[in-house]
Design a protein around this motif. Structure first.
Motif, PDB file in Angstrom:
ATOM      1  N   CYS A  92     -51.885  96.742  -0.528  1.00  0.00           N
ATOM      2  CA  CYS A  92     -51.669  97.815  -1.497  1.00  0.00           C
ATOM      3  C   CYS A  92     -50.389  98.578  -1.154  1.00  0.00           C
ATOM      4  O   CYS A  92     -50.199  99.030  -0.024  1.00  0.00           O
ATOM      5  CB  CYS A  92     -52.853  98.777  -1.516  1.00  0.00           C
ATOM      6  SG  CYS A  92     -52.668 100.047  -2.792  1.00  0.00           S
ATOM      7  N   ASP A  93     -49.540  98.693  -2.138  1.00  0.00           N
ATOM      8  CA  ASP A  93     -48.268  99.401  -2.018  1.00  0.00           C
ATOM      9  C   ASP A  93     -48.543 100.903  -2.021  1.00  0.00           C
ATOM     10  O   ASP A  93     -49.041 101.436  -3.011  1.00  0.00           O
ATOM     11  CB  ASP A  93     -47.389  99.008  -3.222  1.00  0.00           C
ATOM     12  CG  ASP A  93     -45.959  99.493  -3.117  1.00  0.00           C
ATOM     13  OD1 ASP A  93     -45.681 100.399  -2.305  1.00  0.00           O
ATOM     14  OD2 ASP A  93     -45.112  98.971  -3.875  1.00  0.00           O
ATOM     15  N   VAL A  94     -48.236 101.583  -0.909  1.00  0.00           N
ATOM     16  CA  VAL A  94     -48.429 103.034  -0.883  1.00  0.00           C
ATOM     17  C   VAL A  94     -47.097 103.796  -0.862  1.00  0.00           C
ATOM     18  O   VAL A  94     -47.054 104.974  -0.489  1.00  0.00           O
ATOM     19  CB  VAL A  94     -49.379 103.490   0.258  1.00  0.00           C
ATOM     20  CG1 VAL A  94     -50.784 102.944   0.026  1.00  0.00           C
ATOM     21  CG2 VAL A  94     -48.872 103.099   1.631  1.00  0.00           C
ATOM     22  N   GLU A  98     -44.368 105.939  -2.692  1.00  0.00           N
ATOM     23  CA  GLU A  98     -44.600 106.869  -3.806  1.00  0.00           C
ATOM     24  C   GLU A  98     -44.218 106.266  -5.157  1.00  0.00           C
ATOM     25  O   GLU A  98     -44.821 106.587  -6.177  1.00  0.00           O
ATOM     26  CB  GLU A  98     -43.832 108.180  -3.565  1.00  0.00           C
ATOM     27  CG  GLU A  98     -44.523 109.041  -2.514  1.00  0.00           C
ATOM     28  CD  GLU A  98     -43.863 110.397  -2.324  1.00  0.00           C
ATOM     29  OE1 GLU A  98     -42.699 110.559  -2.765  1.00  0.00           O
ATOM     30  OE2 GLU A  98     -44.494 111.275  -1.719  1.00  0.00           O
ATOM     31  N   HIS A  99     -43.235 105.352  -5.176  1.00  0.00           N
ATOM     32  CA  HIS A  99     -42.841 104.776  -6.470  1.00  0.00           C
ATOM     33  C   HIS A  99     -43.991 104.002  -7.130  1.00  0.00           C
ATOM     34  O   HIS A  99     -43.957 103.737  -8.322  1.00  0.00           O
ATOM     35  CB  HIS A  99     -41.575 103.903  -6.352  1.00  0.00           C
ATOM     36  CG  HIS A  99     -41.732 102.626  -5.587  1.00  0.00           C
ATOM     37  ND1 HIS A  99     -40.820 102.206  -4.646  1.00  0.00           N
ATOM     38  CD2 HIS A  99     -42.674 101.652  -5.620  1.00  0.00           C
ATOM     39  CE1 HIS A  99     -41.200 101.034  -4.142  1.00  0.00           C
ATOM     40  NE2 HIS A  99     -42.329 100.684  -4.721  1.00  0.00           N
ATOM     41  N   ALA A 100     -45.001 103.640  -6.341  1.00  0.00           N
ATOM     42  CA  ALA A 100     -46.135 102.870  -6.871  1.00  0.00           C
ATOM     43  C   ALA A 100     -47.131 103.740  -7.635  1.00  0.00           C
ATOM     44  O   ALA A 100     -47.939 103.228  -8.403  1.00  0.00           O
ATOM     45  CB  ALA A 100     -46.850 102.141  -5.732  1.00  0.00           C
ATOM     46  N   VAL A 136     -41.163  99.972 -14.397  1.00  0.00           N
ATOM     47  CA  VAL A 136     -40.090 100.368 -13.477  1.00  0.00           C
ATOM     48  C   VAL A 136     -40.261  99.678 -12.127  1.00  0.00           C
ATOM     49  O   VAL A 136     -39.293  99.180 -11.540  1.00  0.00           O
ATOM     50  CB  VAL A 136     -40.054 101.910 -13.315  1.00  0.00           C
ATOM     51  CG1 VAL A 136     -39.043 102.323 -12.259  1.00  0.00           C
ATOM     52  CG2 VAL A 136     -39.738 102.578 -14.653  1.00  0.00           C
ATOM     53  N   HIS A 137     -41.490  99.608 -11.675  1.00  0.00           N
ATOM     54  CA  HIS A 137     -41.786  98.998 -10.377  1.00  0.00           C
ATOM     55  C   HIS A 137     -41.399  97.516 -10.386  1.00  0.00           C
ATOM     56  O   HIS A 137     -40.768  97.012  -9.452  1.00  0.00           O
ATOM     57  CB  HIS A 137     -43.292  99.161 -10.103  1.00  0.00           C
ATOM     58  CG  HIS A 137     -43.691  99.050  -8.666  1.00  0.00           C
ATOM     59  ND1 HIS A 137     -44.979  99.243  -8.240  1.00  0.00           N
ATOM     60  CD2 HIS A 137     -42.981  98.756  -7.549  1.00  0.00           C
ATOM     61  CE1 HIS A 137     -45.040  99.082  -6.930  1.00  0.00           C
ATOM     62  NE2 HIS A 137     -43.848  98.774  -6.488  1.00  0.00           N
ATOM     63  N   HIS A 138     -41.763  96.844 -11.453  1.00  0.00           N
ATOM     64  CA  HIS A 138     -41.496  95.406 -11.553  1.00  0.00           C
ATOM     65  C   HIS A 138     -40.030  95.108 -11.877  1.00  0.00           C
ATOM     66  O   HIS A 138     -39.364  94.361 -11.152  1.00  0.00           O
ATOM     67  CB  HIS A 138     -42.427  94.820 -12.630  1.00  0.00           C
ATOM     68  CG  HIS A 138     -42.180  93.373 -12.930  1.00  0.00           C
ATOM     69  ND1 HIS A 138     -42.025  92.908 -14.216  1.00  0.00           N
ATOM     70  CD2 HIS A 138     -42.039  92.289 -12.125  1.00  0.00           C
ATOM     71  CE1 HIS A 138     -41.823  91.600 -14.174  1.00  0.00           C
ATOM     72  NE2 HIS A 138     -41.824  91.189 -12.940  1.00  0.00           N
ATOM     73  N   ASN A 172     -43.932  90.966  -0.846  1.00  0.00           N
ATOM     74  CA  ASN A 172     -45.028  91.923  -0.991  1.00  0.00           C
ATOM     75  C   ASN A 172     -45.338  92.227  -2.448  1.00  0.00           C
ATOM     76  O   ASN A 172     -46.496  92.321  -2.847  1.00  0.00           O
ATOM     77  CB  ASN A 172     -44.695  93.226  -0.251  1.00  0.00           C
ATOM     78  CG  ASN A 172     -44.616  93.029   1.252  1.00  0.00           C
ATOM     79  OD1 ASN A 172     -44.933  91.959   1.768  1.00  0.00           O
ATOM     80  ND2 ASN A 172     -44.160  94.063   1.958  1.00  0.00           N
ATOM     81  N   HIS A 173     -44.281  92.382  -3.243  1.00  0.00           N
ATOM     82  CA  HIS A 173     -44.517  92.708  -4.650  1.00  0.00           C
ATOM     83  C   HIS A 173     -45.030  91.500  -5.425  1.00  0.00           C
ATOM     84  O   HIS A 173     -45.938  91.634  -6.249  1.00  0.00           O
ATOM     85  CB  HIS A 173     -43.260  93.326  -5.272  1.00  0.00           C
ATOM     86  CG  HIS A 173     -43.015  94.718  -4.764  1.00  0.00           C
ATOM     87  ND1 HIS A 173     -42.376  94.953  -3.566  1.00  0.00           N
ATOM     88  CD2 HIS A 173     -43.381  95.934  -5.252  1.00  0.00           C
ATOM     89  CE1 HIS A 173     -42.347  96.276  -3.344  1.00  0.00           C
ATOM     90  NE2 HIS A 173     -42.947  96.892  -4.350  1.00  0.00           N
ATOM     91  N   SER A 174     -44.489  90.321  -5.168  1.00  0.00           N
ATOM     92  CA  SER A 174     -44.999  89.106  -5.827  1.00  0.00           C
ATOM     93  C   SER A 174     -46.497  88.969  -5.548  1.00  0.00           C
ATOM     94  O   SER A 174     -47.290  88.629  -6.431  1.00  0.00           O
ATOM     95  CB  SER A 174     -44.274  87.860  -5.298  1.00  0.00           C
ATOM     96  OG  SER A 174     -42.893  87.962  -5.532  1.00  0.00           O
TER      97      SER A 174
HETATM   98 MN   MN3 Z   1     -43.251  98.931  -4.436  1.00  0.00          MN
END
Ligand code: MN3
Length: 229
Positions: A190-192, A194-196, A51-53, A106-108
């Motif tokens: 680090c993604d903080v 909540e979806h992470a 879902v995140h990706h 950030n996600h890449s």
């Molecule tokens: Mn994220």
């Protein structure tokens, strides 16, 4: 200082299709992951990864592209160049671009700085400089987790090489990163949001951050540090 993300993260696997080693070639698309959605189990569950990706990250790409498609000449610049110089974005869409291109970067970055090869530790010069700056890897880890816990609401915790050429840990809100903030070169984030982590960890951000340390790709982060230091 050379731009490490532009030059040193090997994006071949991320892109999945052709030989891509520079952000200049990376473009403005959703990258493939260098591992499967289940590869980071049990630290990050496969549903969260998928879902995140494919949903969250894709949405950032789509909203970023709305801005770039409205002014196509912007695509002549790289993602990092644009993040460092948001003034080139038309004022009316600058905020949208900052949030969503920031999210895309950030996600890449997040995907490649994690690895299914678990329990790695910093190497070589990065190890030495972490010991020098923070006292020990353990103390570094505690400070990183603490900054992640103190980041109120959604955001990221970053390790960067700051403008004084020193290692620095800093929390940032929303999709901010060291390039946008102009405070240095990112090494690890680090993604903080909540979806992470919420599906697996609910409100326990501390447990997520602690476990996340098991999947950091320190080999890559250490190699990149050698290049920029
Ligand atoms: Mn994220």
């Amino acid at each position: 200082m050379r731009d490490y993300f532009a030059n040193h993260i090997n994006l071949t696997k991320l892109a999945g299709k052709k030989e891509i080693e520079k952000i200049e070639d990376f473009g403005f698309e959703l990258p493939n992951l260098p591992y499967s959605h289940s590869a980071l189990e049990p630290v990050i569950d496969s549903t969260t990864m998928r879902v995140h990706h494919t949903k969250h990250h894709q949405k950032y790409v789509d909203k970023m592209m709305e801005v770039l498609d409205a002014k196509k000449s912007l695509k002549n610049k790289t993602l990092v160049e644009l993040l460092k110089d948001l003034d080139v974005i038309p004022a009316k869409s600058r905020e949208q671009f900052k949030d969503n291109a920031g999210g895309h970067f950030n996600h890449s970055f997040f995907w490649v700085t994690m690895s299914p090869e678990t329990n790695q530790e910093p190497l070589d010069r990065l190890k030495e400089d972490i010991d020098k700056e923070f006292g020990s890897f353990q103390k570094f880890k505690e400070e990183f987790i603490d900054k992640g816990l103190k980041q109120f609401g959604s955001g990221w915790v970053w390790l960067c090489l700051n403008n004084d050429n020193k290692l620095m840990i800093t929390g940032m809100p929303n999709q901010m990163n060291p390039y946008i903030a102009g405070c240095g070169t990112p090494l690890l984030g680090c993604d903080v949001w909540e979806h992470a982590y919420y599906l697996k960890y609910q409100n326990n951000r501390e447990k997520y951050l602690t476990n996340w340390f098991k999947v950091i790709n320190w080999k890559l982060v250490s190699k990149n540090y050698e290049e920029i230091k």
